[in-house]
Design a protein around this motif. Structure first.
Motif, PDB file in Angstrom:
ATOM      1  N   LEU A 191       4.540  -3.322  56.284  1.00 36.35           N
ATOM      2  CA  LEU A 191       5.280  -4.072  55.159  1.00 36.35           C
ATOM      3  C   LEU A 191       4.839  -5.018  54.557  1.00 36.35           C
ATOM      4  O   LEU A 191       4.512  -5.214  53.438  1.00 36.35           O
ATOM      5  CB  LEU A 191       6.657  -4.066  55.860  1.00 36.35           C
ATOM      6  N   THR A 204       1.471  -4.430  52.625  1.00 35.14           N
ATOM      7  CA  THR A 204       1.796  -3.759  51.310  1.00 35.14           C
ATOM      8  C   THR A 204       2.414  -4.702  50.212  1.00 35.14           C
ATOM      9  O   THR A 204       1.819  -4.653  49.268  1.00 35.14           O
ATOM     10  CB  THR A 204       2.816  -2.470  51.535  1.00 35.14           C
ATOM     11  N   GLN A 205       3.076  -5.357  50.615  1.00 37.86           N
ATOM     12  CA  GLN A 205       4.040  -6.425  49.819  1.00 37.86           C
ATOM     13  C   GLN A 205       2.846  -7.411  49.160  1.00 37.86           C
ATOM     14  O   GLN A 205       3.020  -7.620  48.088  1.00 37.86           O
ATOM     15  CB  GLN A 205       5.199  -7.156  50.206  1.00 37.86           C
ATOM     16  N   GLN A 238       2.464   1.213  47.702  1.00 34.71           N
ATOM     17  CA  GLN A 238       3.891   1.862  48.274  1.00 34.71           C
ATOM     18  C   GLN A 238       3.860   1.651  49.750  1.00 34.71           C
ATOM     19  O   GLN A 238       2.859   2.178  50.128  1.00 34.71           O
ATOM     20  CB  GLN A 238       4.343   3.238  47.969  1.00 34.71           C
ATOM     21  N   ALA A 239       4.950   0.950  50.186  1.00 33.56           N
ATOM     22  CA  ALA A 239       5.188   1.321  51.585  1.00 33.56           C
ATOM     23  C   ALA A 239       6.370   2.384  51.766  1.00 33.56           C
ATOM     24  O   ALA A 239       7.320   2.001  51.259  1.00 33.56           O
ATOM     25  CB  ALA A 239       5.234  -0.252  52.296  1.00 33.56           C
ATOM     26  N   LEU A 282       9.209   3.478  54.334  1.00 30.82           N
ATOM     27  CA  LEU A 282       9.817   2.815  55.476  1.00 30.82           C
ATOM     28  C   LEU A 282      10.822   4.428  55.995  1.00 30.82           C
ATOM     29  O   LEU A 282      11.978   4.131  55.742  1.00 30.82           O
ATOM     30  CB  LEU A 282      10.555   1.784  55.473  1.00 30.82           C
ATOM     31  N   ILE A 336       8.466  -0.420  47.628  1.00 31.06           N
ATOM     32  CA  ILE A 336       9.108  -0.080  48.872  1.00 31.06           C
ATOM     33  C   ILE A 336      10.026   1.140  48.739  1.00 31.06           C
ATOM     34  O   ILE A 336      11.006   1.076  47.893  1.00 31.06           O
ATOM     35  CB  ILE A 336       9.965  -1.261  49.497  1.00 31.06           C
ATOM     36  N   THR A 337       9.795   2.102  49.504  1.00 27.67           N
ATOM     37  CA  THR A 337      10.633   3.386  49.553  1.00 27.67           C
ATOM     38  C   THR A 337      11.050   3.444  50.910  1.00 27.67           C
ATOM     39  O   THR A 337      10.670   3.533  52.047  1.00 27.67           O
ATOM     40  CB  THR A 337       9.934   4.625  49.181  1.00 27.67           C
ATOM     41  N   TRP A 356      18.604  -2.696  49.545  1.00 23.92           N
ATOM     42  CA  TRP A 356      17.035  -3.378  49.651  1.00 23.92           C
ATOM     43  C   TRP A 356      16.953  -4.386  48.764  1.00 23.92           C
ATOM     44  O   TRP A 356      16.649  -5.521  49.084  1.00 23.92           O
ATOM     45  CB  TRP A 356      16.134  -2.164  49.597  1.00 23.92           C
TER      46      TRP A 356
END
Ligand SMILES: NC(=O)c1ccc[n+]([C@@H]2O[C@H](COP(=O)([O-])OP(=O)(O)OC[C@H]3O[C@@H](n4cnc5c(N)ncnc54)[C@H](OP(=O)(O)O)[C@@H]3O)[C@@H](O)[C@H]2O)c1
Length: 193
Positions: free
Chosen positions: A86, A89-90, A104-105, A107, A151-152, A162
């Motif tokens: 995470l 990715t950010q 994109q991460a 989750l 972030i998905t 979120w």
């Protein structure tokens, strides 16, 4: 990837799950988990980010997990490996911003795959209302990708939850690095002595 111009998408999906709580797990198994869930993911993501940013196009999808957000409830090495994904990715998303690369991460929560049986854990112990069909999970993840989400979280009903979590973190930012300890620690500062 660096040499092959046809490669425009990296999906970092490979991963292994834990065999139970950290206190009962084999350190060698956990090391191997880090090799796959962290070291390999990092190697591939960095190569893709550098290559795609230079080309001005490409996309990276990293499969993390919701356990990155709830480390107290899961094997620590596994949840830490997913927190790594995470964070990575950010950070990559921030670095490639404006360079034509989409990041994109994903989750997922519990998802019906072979991961549990491969780790020697029966998935039958999970509350079925918490386990998503893998096709639904992937379809939601791809819908999030098409919307440009960094972030998905496929199961999260309100994306605003979120956003609120994300904003709470940003609120901390101005005070995370300062020239003095917080007053509550009662530290007599060296320069004042
Ligand atoms: N299932 C869940 O509840 C859940 C929830 C959150 C996140 N995730 C994440 O989703 C991702 C996919 O897992 P999954 O649930 O689909 O599990 P899975 O059904 O066990 O699939 C694991 C995948 O990882 C690959 N893999 C395993 N060890 C490997 C190694 N040493 N080298 C290269 N590839 C290796 C497997 O390839 P082969 O088939 O060729 O062995 C397979 O494609 C993982 O990153 C996992 O942490 C899963």
């Amino acid at each position: 990837m660096r040499e092959d111009e046809a490669i425009e998408l990296l999906v970092n999906n490979a991963g292994v799950g834990p065999r139970g709580p950290l206190l009962d797990d084999d350190p060698d198994y956990l090391d191997a988990m880090i090799d796959l869930n962290v070291v390999a993911v990092n190697r591939l993501a960095v190569a893709a980010a550098q290559t795609f940013a230079e080309r001005g196009r490409g996309a990276i999808i990293n499969i993390a997990s919701v356990v990155a957000l709830i480390p107290e409830r899961f094997n620590g090495t596994y949840s830490a490996s997913k927190a790594f994904v995470l964070n990575l990715t950010q950070a990559i998303d921030a670095e490639v911003s404006g360079k034509g690369v989409q990041v994109q991460a994903v989750l997922p929560g519990l998802t019906r795959t072979e991961i549990f049986e491969r780790a020697g854990v029966s998935s039958a112990r999970f509350d079925p209302s918490m386990v998503m069909d893998v096709t639904d999970m992937v379809d939601a993840a791809l819908a999030g990708f098409d919307r440009g989400e960094a972030i998905t979280i496929p199961s999260l009903p309100d994306a605003g939850d979120w956003q609120a979590f994300f904003r709470a973190r940003i609120v901390l930012a101005p005070n995370l690095s300062r020239d003095r300890p917080a007053e509550r620690y009662g530290v007599q500062r060296a320069e004042a002595v």
